[in-house]
Motif scaffolding. Sequence first.
Motif, PDB file in Angstrom:
ATOM      1  N   PRO A 369      57.159  51.381  83.250  1.00  0.00           N
ATOM      2  CA  PRO A 369      57.652  52.764  83.182  1.00  0.00           C
ATOM      3  C   PRO A 369      57.928  53.179  81.732  1.00  0.00           C
ATOM      4  O   PRO A 369      58.546  52.443  80.962  1.00  0.00           O
ATOM      5  CB  PRO A 369      58.950  52.721  83.992  1.00  0.00           C
ATOM      6  N   GLY A 370      57.432  54.339  81.375  1.00  0.00           N
ATOM      7  CA  GLY A 370      57.606  54.833  80.015  1.00  0.00           C
ATOM      8  C   GLY A 370      56.563  54.321  79.048  1.00  0.00           C
ATOM      9  O   GLY A 370      56.438  54.833  77.935  1.00  0.00           O
ATOM     10  N   LEU A 371      55.809  53.307  79.428  1.00  0.00           N
ATOM     11  CA  LEU A 371      54.729  52.759  78.597  1.00  0.00           C
ATOM     12  C   LEU A 371      53.572  52.404  79.533  1.00  0.00           C
ATOM     13  O   LEU A 371      53.229  51.251  79.737  1.00  0.00           O
ATOM     14  CB  LEU A 371      55.210  51.528  77.817  1.00  0.00           C
ATOM     15  N   GLU A 372      53.003  53.469  80.154  1.00  0.00           N
ATOM     16  CA  GLU A 372      52.008  53.267  81.210  1.00  0.00           C
ATOM     17  C   GLU A 372      50.738  52.588  80.717  1.00  0.00           C
ATOM     18  O   GLU A 372      49.950  52.078  81.515  1.00  0.00           O
ATOM     19  CB  GLU A 372      51.665  54.612  81.869  1.00  0.00           C
ATOM     20  N   ALA A 373      50.507  52.550  79.427  1.00  0.00           N
ATOM     21  CA  ALA A 373      49.326  51.858  78.893  1.00  0.00           C
ATOM     22  C   ALA A 373      49.453  50.344  79.022  1.00  0.00           C
ATOM     23  O   ALA A 373      48.462  49.620  78.897  1.00  0.00           O
ATOM     24  CB  ALA A 373      49.103  52.232  77.430  1.00  0.00           C
ATOM     25  N   LEU A 374      50.666  49.860  79.286  1.00  0.00           N
ATOM     26  CA  LEU A 374      50.910  48.425  79.415  1.00  0.00           C
ATOM     27  C   LEU A 374      51.098  48.066  80.882  1.00  0.00           C
ATOM     28  O   LEU A 374      51.993  48.588  81.558  1.00  0.00           O
ATOM     29  CB  LEU A 374      52.152  48.015  78.622  1.00  0.00           C
ATOM     30  N   THR A 375      50.253  47.188  81.389  1.00  0.00           N
ATOM     31  CA  THR A 375      50.385  46.652  82.740  1.00  0.00           C
ATOM     32  C   THR A 375      50.958  45.249  82.638  1.00  0.00           C
ATOM     33  O   THR A 375      50.424  44.408  81.907  1.00  0.00           O
ATOM     34  CB  THR A 375      49.023  46.607  83.453  1.00  0.00           C
ATOM     35  N   ALA A 376      52.044  45.003  83.359  1.00  0.00           N
ATOM     36  CA  ALA A 376      52.726  43.707  83.290  1.00  0.00           C
ATOM     37  C   ALA A 376      52.696  43.027  84.645  1.00  0.00           C
ATOM     38  O   ALA A 376      52.736  43.677  85.698  1.00  0.00           O
ATOM     39  CB  ALA A 376      54.171  43.884  82.831  1.00  0.00           C
ATOM     40  N   THR A 377      52.647  41.712  84.612  1.00  0.00           N
ATOM     41  CA  THR A 377      52.660  40.901  85.823  1.00  0.00           C
ATOM     42  C   THR A 377      53.699  39.807  85.677  1.00  0.00           C
ATOM     43  O   THR A 377      53.754  39.121  84.653  1.00  0.00           O
ATOM     44  CB  THR A 377      51.283  40.247  86.074  1.00  0.00           C
ATOM     45  N   LEU A 378      54.503  39.658  86.712  1.00  0.00           N
ATOM     46  CA  LEU A 378      55.459  38.564  86.804  1.00  0.00           C
ATOM     47  C   LEU A 378      55.136  37.758  88.048  1.00  0.00           C
ATOM     48  O   LEU A 378      54.782  38.324  89.087  1.00  0.00           O
ATOM     49  CB  LEU A 378      56.896  39.091  86.893  1.00  0.00           C
ATOM     50  N   GLY A 379      55.271  36.428  87.961  1.00  0.00           N
ATOM     51  CA  GLY A 379      54.945  35.630  89.133  1.00  0.00           C
ATOM     52  C   GLY A 379      55.521  34.237  89.089  1.00  0.00           C
ATOM     53  O   GLY A 379      56.101  33.800  88.082  1.00  0.00           O
ATOM     54  N   LEU A 380      55.347  33.552  90.210  1.00  0.00           N
ATOM     55  CA  LEU A 380      55.816  32.181  90.356  1.00  0.00           C
ATOM     56  C   LEU A 380      54.884  31.445  91.303  1.00  0.00           C
ATOM     57  O   LEU A 380      54.576  31.940  92.400  1.00  0.00           O
ATOM     58  CB  LEU A 380      57.243  32.163  90.918  1.00  0.00           C
ATOM     59  N   ASP A 381      54.416  30.261  90.881  1.00  0.00           N
ATOM     60  CA  ASP A 381      53.591  29.390  91.717  1.00  0.00           C
ATOM     61  C   ASP A 381      54.348  28.095  91.994  1.00  0.00           C
ATOM     62  O   ASP A 381      54.936  27.505  91.069  1.00  0.00           O
ATOM     63  CB  ASP A 381      52.268  29.049  91.022  1.00  0.00           C
ATOM     64  N   LEU A 382      54.321  27.642  93.239  1.00  0.00           N
ATOM     65  CA  LEU A 382      54.958  26.395  93.646  1.00  0.00           C
ATOM     66  C   LEU A 382      53.921  25.525  94.349  1.00  0.00           C
ATOM     67  O   LEU A 382      53.131  26.023  95.152  1.00  0.00           O
ATOM     68  CB  LEU A 382      56.129  26.658  94.595  1.00  0.00           C
ATOM     69  N   LEU A 383      53.916  24.236  94.046  1.00  0.00           N
ATOM     70  CA  LEU A 383      52.962  23.338  94.686  1.00  0.00           C
ATOM     71  C   LEU A 383      53.549  21.944  94.821  1.00  0.00           C
ATOM     72  O   LEU A 383      54.182  21.434  93.886  1.00  0.00           O
ATOM     73  CB  LEU A 383      51.657  23.250  93.870  1.00  0.00           C
ATOM     74  N   LYS A 384      53.338  21.354  96.001  1.00  0.00           N
ATOM     75  CA  LYS A 384      53.695  19.961  96.227  1.00  0.00           C
ATOM     76  C   LYS A 384      52.505  19.265  96.869  1.00  0.00           C
ATOM     77  O   LYS A 384      51.969  19.736  97.866  1.00  0.00           O
ATOM     78  CB  LYS A 384      54.926  19.843  97.130  1.00  0.00           C
ATOM     79  N   ASP A 385      52.089  18.157  96.283  1.00  0.00           N
ATOM     80  CA  ASP A 385      50.913  17.414  96.745  1.00  0.00           C
ATOM     81  C   ASP A 385      51.301  15.950  96.891  1.00  0.00           C
ATOM     82  O   ASP A 385      51.886  15.359  95.974  1.00  0.00           O
ATOM     83  CB  ASP A 385      49.776  17.568  95.724  1.00  0.00           C
ATOM     84  N   ARG A 386      50.993  15.367  98.057  1.00  0.00           N
ATOM     85  CA  ARG A 386      51.236  13.940  98.270  1.00  0.00           C
ATOM     86  C   ARG A 386      49.917  13.288  98.643  1.00  0.00           C
ATOM     87  O   ARG A 386      49.242  13.708  99.585  1.00  0.00           O
ATOM     88  CB  ARG A 386      52.263  13.691  99.364  1.00  0.00           C
TER      89      ARG A 386
END
Length: 711
Positions: A369-386
């Motif tokens: 907002p206020g700087l529409e030329a900038l697209t931002a992404t926030l995220g989180l990945d979780l993984l458990k492998d056995r």
Amino acid sequence: MRTTTSLTALIGAAFATPVLVTPALAEEASPGREISEVVVTAARTILPANALPLTIEVIDKSALDQQVTISGSVVDAVAALTPSFSPTRQKMSGAGETLRGRSPLYAINGIPQSTPLRDGSRDGFTIDPFFVDRVEVIYGSNALQGIGGAGGIVNQVTVGAPRDEGFSGRALVQALADNGFHGDGYGHKAAGLASWKGGAFDATFGAAFESRGAYYDGKGRRVGFDAAQGETQDSDSWSLFGRLGYVPRETGRVDLILSRFQIAGDGDYVSVAGNRATGVPSTSVRGVQPTKAARSRTESAALSYVDDDVWGGHLSTQAFWNRTHDLFGGDVNATFQDPRFAPLGTLLDQSENRSRKLGAKFSYEREVPGLEALTATLGLDLLKDRTVQALVLTDRAWVPPTDYRSIAPFVQGNLALFDRKLRLAGGLRHEKVRIKVDDFTTLASYGSRFVSGGAPEFSDPLFNAGVIVEPVRGVRAYVSYAEGYTVPDVGRITRSINVNGIDIDDYLDISPIVSNNREVGLEFNRGGISASAGYFWSTSTRGQLLVLVGTVFEVQRQRVEIEGLELNVTARTPIEGLTVQAGYADLKGRADSNGDGRVDIDLDGANISPDRFTASANYVRGDWTTRLQVGRYIPRSFDGSDPRNDFEGYTLVDASVRYDGGAWGAVTLAVANLLDEYYIDYNTDTTQPTNNARFFSGRGRTLTLSWDRRF
């Protein structure tokens, strides 16, 4: 047929690479089609393609079906259309198959199929291609999907939800024969898919069965069997697929996708060793394998919610579960011997990889907002492998139970300047990893060493940055830097410990591999011509190489440097309906063999593909579609390797003809290896120069007749 799609990609990429629409995409698109129309869910963003510095190839449904009818698998389809992808081994195992000289991450709807803790290399066969709508290939080391992706990502997107109210579906029947029409060389396939949509609810269910016969080479001899690693020849596969959808609001959708795939060898043949000195490859004869034939089973479930309007942004969530069982063939391998069970040289055993994954992905993307030329992404990945690799006949652990846990938050930004003629992209992903290994004792062949388990933790920030300049529409220049992240084959490393006093907490050989990918390139897409040129450099200070130790490939951590040039061009000809394409890949890979920090030997055939030239012609006229394609694998030698591993090169020609009869369905005749070329498999030609048992010829001319109908 022209389709309209749009690049959906960056639910939180932690990385950026250049945009390069490769031949498969250009071939299947109309020459005037805009790049920004391509949907690439693996790139994890809703931004258009021309906004992302990503090297992408999309193999759409028509191109995929065409290639699968020729070759039979998604892996072969990708290899045929991607010059920097290795020649496939035509086996159940994809060990040594690389993209840009590194292992790719195979995924289904973003769910990783690889088992990196103990890489069984069966990840290319986890779903029947009948249920795959398109394949998205992202080139170069990246952390888009977290663990894996050292060479890139091969994401298989399954069939979508039905669009029309009521019932719809598809049916497929195939018959296959070798050039000599041998009785045991026949194969067949049947598959069906049924969908229903009613209001906000929809459901899709399908099943596929395929039976494959023996393979014959260009001289009419049966191809040898790799009983230990597994064969696609003389095998049966079963695949089940289900998708349940619900639309709670106009902009949101819930999906539950279920999949089960199994491929199992019939065990009707045994291999007969060839003779490398005289150039005679191994073959096979009727016989009974001493244990169960190699097989794999993959089961997965994913629940997702995607909404295009949450507080003015795009929300994407996914939770998934995945389980694999990969059984390898049995033999009296020296590694399995233990005098407690049987006299040395007589003990028969076979191993099985068992892996289970739980994971979740969350991301939110919107204009600031206020700087529409900038697209931002926030995220989180979780993984458990056995993962564990067990010797099933003697109930021993070859690879001890090993747990992988990853927590990875990320942030990504994309700034458009000067009316979007210049874009700056960049971001950060932070991988916090724990690898837990139980106490264990190695096999007797390694000295029965007791190893103290542990749970070392690793924390790595992964950066990316990219610049795209597009002075006029359809002309683009780009430069990027990105870091990829994966773990070494921990199982191969831990199982081969042959010294006393090792404590996993201090054993640095299991530290993750951080690789980087730098790239610069140009792209042109105007006036019926689509062309691209890209050059990349990829390095890792503690990379992973497969090195033959005795009769088993083990992992060695060495500095690895890879660079390559990729050229592609697609053009519409003056002949209406005729499109031609050409591609070229030149790869150079070096490794540090003596640990002095400088590379001094070439990567061998187990770790890098040969240079390759491809060309094709696609002709569409009314209800008829024809294709002719050529792939030339160029000879090469390997500095620092046994000269007997030099590669002689070979050329393969494929063709297909399709007639669409409308309500009666479509009939396709495809011919793989049209000229019945006799050649030696690249992987076995360039490794193990004294192993006569694993000296395989490639598949000769093969014919496939297919009928499919949508209703």
